[in-house]
Design a protein around this motif. Structure first.
Motif, mmCIF file in Angstrom:
data_model
loop_
_atom_site.group_PDB
_atom_site.id
_atom_site.type_symbol
_atom_site.label_atom_id
_atom_site.label_comp_id
_atom_site.label_asym_id
_atom_site.label_seq_id
_atom_site.Cartn_x
_atom_site.Cartn_y
_atom_site.Cartn_z
ATOM 1 N N SER A 116 0.836 -1.183 0.000
ATOM 2 C CA SER A 116 0.000 0.000 0.000
ATOM 3 C C SER A 116 0.873 1.236 0.000
ATOM 4 C CB SER A 116 -0.901 0.003 1.238
ATOM 5 O OG SER A 116 -1.633 1.208 1.313
ATOM 6 N N GLU A 117 0.555 2.142 -0.881
ATOM 7 C CA GLU A 117 1.339 3.366 -0.982
ATOM 8 C C GLU A 117 0.759 4.498 -0.149
ATOM 9 O OE1 GLU A 117 4.345 4.082 -2.889
ATOM 10 O OE2 GLU A 117 4.293 1.954 -2.420
ATOM 11 N N VAL A 118 -0.546 4.529 -0.015
ATOM 12 C CA VAL A 118 -1.198 5.645 0.662
ATOM 13 C C VAL A 118 -2.233 5.101 1.642
ATOM 14 C CG1 VAL A 118 -2.536 7.741 0.387
ATOM 15 C CG2 VAL A 118 -0.927 7.074 -1.399
ATOM 16 N N PRO A 119 -2.125 5.423 2.922
ATOM 17 C CA PRO A 119 -3.142 4.972 3.883
ATOM 18 C C PRO A 119 -4.493 5.571 3.534
ATOM 19 C CG PRO A 119 -1.223 5.878 5.003
ATOM 20 C CD PRO A 119 -1.071 6.202 3.554
ATOM 21 N N GLN A 120 -5.538 4.735 3.496
ATOM 22 C CA GLN A 120 -6.814 5.264 3.047
ATOM 23 C C GLN A 120 -7.910 4.258 3.325
ATOM 24 O OE1 GLN A 120 -6.047 5.654 -1.178
ATOM 25 N NE2 GLN A 120 -4.677 3.929 -0.861
ATOM 26 N N ASN A 121 -9.044 4.556 2.749
ATOM 27 C CA ASN A 121 -10.244 3.784 2.970
ATOM 28 C C ASN A 121 -10.333 2.573 2.053
ATOM 29 O OD1 ASN A 121 -12.875 3.419 4.047
ATOM 30 N ND2 ASN A 121 -13.726 4.290 2.168
ATOM 31 N N LEU A 122 -9.316 2.305 1.281
ATOM 32 C CA LEU A 122 -9.369 1.261 0.272
ATOM 33 C C LEU A 122 -8.416 0.119 0.616
ATOM 34 C CD1 LEU A 122 -9.220 3.637 -2.812
ATOM 35 C CD2 LEU A 122 -11.261 2.528 -1.896
ATOM 36 N N SER A 123 -8.685 -1.036 0.022
ATOM 37 C CA SER A 123 -7.788 -2.182 0.152
ATOM 38 C C SER A 123 -7.703 -2.878 -1.188
ATOM 39 C CB SER A 123 -8.281 -3.151 1.231
ATOM 40 O OG SER A 123 -9.558 -3.665 0.882
ATOM 41 N N SER A 180 -13.530 -1.580 -0.939
ATOM 42 C CA SER A 180 -13.758 -0.733 0.222
ATOM 43 C C SER A 180 -14.967 -1.278 0.968
ATOM 44 C CB SER A 180 -13.997 0.711 -0.185
ATOM 45 O OG SER A 180 -14.363 1.495 0.939
ATOM 46 N N LYS A 181 -14.948 -1.189 2.286
ATOM 47 C CA LYS A 181 -16.101 -1.624 3.076
ATOM 48 C C LYS A 181 -17.143 -0.522 3.154
ATOM 49 C CE LYS A 181 -13.558 -4.907 5.934
ATOM 50 N NZ LYS A 181 -13.140 -5.272 7.311
ATOM 51 N N LYS A 182 -16.694 0.736 3.212
ATOM 52 C CA LYS A 182 -17.611 1.874 3.308
ATOM 53 C C LYS A 182 -17.019 3.047 2.551
ATOM 54 C CE LYS A 182 -19.763 2.830 7.130
ATOM 55 N NZ LYS A 182 -20.094 3.173 8.549
ATOM 56 N N LEU A 183 -17.635 3.391 1.441
ATOM 57 C CA LEU A 183 -17.124 4.456 0.600
ATOM 58 C C LEU A 183 -17.347 5.833 1.216
ATOM 59 C CD1 LEU A 183 -18.235 3.142 -2.884
ATOM 60 C CD2 LEU A 183 -15.879 3.539 -2.162
ATOM 61 N N LEU A 184 -16.373 6.713 0.954
ATOM 62 C CA LEU A 184 -16.454 8.109 1.350
ATOM 63 C C LEU A 184 -16.619 8.977 0.102
ATOM 64 C CD1 LEU A 184 -13.367 8.113 3.749
ATOM 65 C CD2 LEU A 184 -15.757 7.756 4.395
ATOM 66 N N LEU A 185 -17.102 10.194 0.298
ATOM 67 C CA LEU A 185 -17.218 11.107 -0.836
ATOM 68 C C LEU A 185 -15.863 11.313 -1.510
ATOM 69 C CD1 LEU A 185 -19.639 13.883 0.489
ATOM 70 C CD2 LEU A 185 -20.072 12.287 -1.388
ATOM 71 N N SER A 186 -14.821 11.338 -0.721
ATOM 72 C CA SER A 186 -13.478 11.589 -1.254
ATOM 73 C C SER A 186 -12.936 10.430 -2.078
ATOM 74 C CB SER A 186 -12.513 11.886 -0.102
ATOM 75 O OG SER A 186 -12.498 10.799 0.811
ATOM 76 N N ASP A 187 -13.651 9.312 -2.111
ATOM 77 C CA ASP A 187 -13.213 8.176 -2.927
ATOM 78 C C ASP A 187 -13.592 8.330 -4.396
ATOM 79 O OD1 ASP A 187 -13.969 5.937 -0.205
ATOM 80 O OD2 ASP A 187 -12.003 6.727 -0.828
ATOM 81 N N ARG A 205 -14.731 4.929 -13.776
ATOM 82 C CA ARG A 205 -15.072 6.227 -13.213
ATOM 83 C C ARG A 205 -16.069 6.020 -12.081
ATOM 84 N NH1 ARG A 205 -13.526 10.788 -14.248
ATOM 85 N NH2 ARG A 205 -12.748 10.263 -16.323
ATOM 86 N N LEU A 206 -15.648 6.331 -10.884
ATOM 87 C CA LEU A 206 -16.443 6.109 -9.683
ATOM 88 C C LEU A 206 -16.973 7.434 -9.149
ATOM 89 C CD1 LEU A 206 -17.436 4.258 -7.363
ATOM 90 C CD2 LEU A 206 -15.217 4.665 -6.250
ATOM 91 N N SER A 207 -18.279 7.510 -9.022
ATOM 92 C CA SER A 207 -18.929 8.692 -8.458
ATOM 93 C C SER A 207 -19.641 8.298 -7.179
ATOM 94 C CB SER A 207 -19.936 9.284 -9.442
ATOM 95 O OG SER A 207 -19.301 9.671 -10.641
ATOM 96 N N ILE A 208 -19.366 9.031 -6.126
ATOM 97 C CA ILE A 208 -19.984 8.756 -4.830
ATOM 98 C C ILE A 208 -21.030 9.835 -4.551
ATOM 99 C CG2 ILE A 208 -19.572 8.277 -2.387
ATOM 100 C CD1 ILE A 208 -18.140 6.407 -4.331
ATOM 101 N N LEU A 209 -22.231 9.418 -4.234
ATOM 102 C CA LEU A 209 -23.318 10.376 -3.999
ATOM 103 C C LEU A 209 -23.684 10.448 -2.517
ATOM 104 C CD1 LEU A 209 -25.601 9.413 -7.018
ATOM 105 C CD2 LEU A 209 -23.816 11.154 -6.913
#
Lengths: 113, 115
Positions: B58-65, B78-85, B111-115
């Motif tokens: 992993s290069e950047v700690p974040q909400n993803l795996s 991801s278990k729970k997406l954030l707007l910033s994803d 292309r991922l859009s989070i609402l």
């Protein structure tokens, strides 16, 4: 640490004119340098690379790039631009002992008819 | 010849929902695999890379795996997406470790859009 700078966010040229997209790099040891092009909503396409040898490398679609070690530059060039060359261009560098690529921020090229 | 496939091409997800993006490579064995995120059509941020099955860095700690259950399959989750994803996610492959003068080859992205 390795890094790439693309000093121009945008380059605008007329069709048929020469196109240059600038890139400078910073890396420890010998650099491995790459150019990619990205069209809207697509992945990056590999254009050309410099590993060693001749400083002028030729790639796809009539593009070429010149490696200049003293100026730590790797500028992309095309003698006669086409409207279809309008896209986002990325320069990337890798150190000789690292398989991770570092990308520049990209340069948007617009070729007007 | 080698090909790389990513799916889906576009995805709209609500905040807090899970995520699974898949990438597969054909025509090569034991590739290095990479996940990148591209924000606002600009620079690429390396998220994860893998040099073999079950080996993820992993290069950047974040909400993803990321996971690599098979040699040519790379999954971003991801278990729970954030707007910033939100963003454009790109998968890439290169020849196996030891051939670092070879380029990375990219899929067409999701292309991922989070609402």
């Amino acid at each position: 640490a390795q890094s790439v700078a693309q000093p121009e966010d945008q380059v605008n040229v007329a069709e048929g004119n020469p196109l240059t997209v600038k890139c400078t790099y910073s890396v420890s040891g010998n650099p491995y340098l790459f150019w990619y092009v990205q069209y809207p909503n697509r992945g990056l396409q590999f254009l050309l690379k410099y590993i060693t040898g001749d400083n002028l490398v030729k790639g796809s679609y009539g593009f070429e790039a010149e490696f200049n070690k003293s100026q730590t530059s790797f500028h992309l060039k095309k003698p006669s631009a086409l409207v279809s060359d309008s896209a986002l261009y990325f320069c990337a560098v890798r150190a000789s002992n690292d398989y991770k690529l570092s990308f520049g921020a990209g340069t948007t090229v617009t070729v007007r008819a | 010849s080698q090909t790389i496939h990513q799916w889906p091409a576009t995805l709209v997800q609500p905040v807090g929902s899970p995520l699974s993006l898949e990438c597969t490579v054909e025509g090569t064995s034991n590739p290095n695999l990479y996940w990148y995120r591209q924000a606002a059509g600009r620079g690429l941020q390396l998220l994860f890379y893998s040099v073999g099955i079950g080996q993820i860095s992993s290069e950047v700690p974040q909400n993803l795996s990321a996971s690599r259950p098979q040699d040519r399959q790379f999954i971003l989750s991801s278990k729970k997406l954030l707007l910033s994803d939100s963003g454009f996610y790109l998968c890439a492959w290169s020849v196996e470790q030891g051939s670092i003068n070879q380029p990375q080859h990219f899929g067409d992205g999701t292309r991922l859009s989070i609402l």
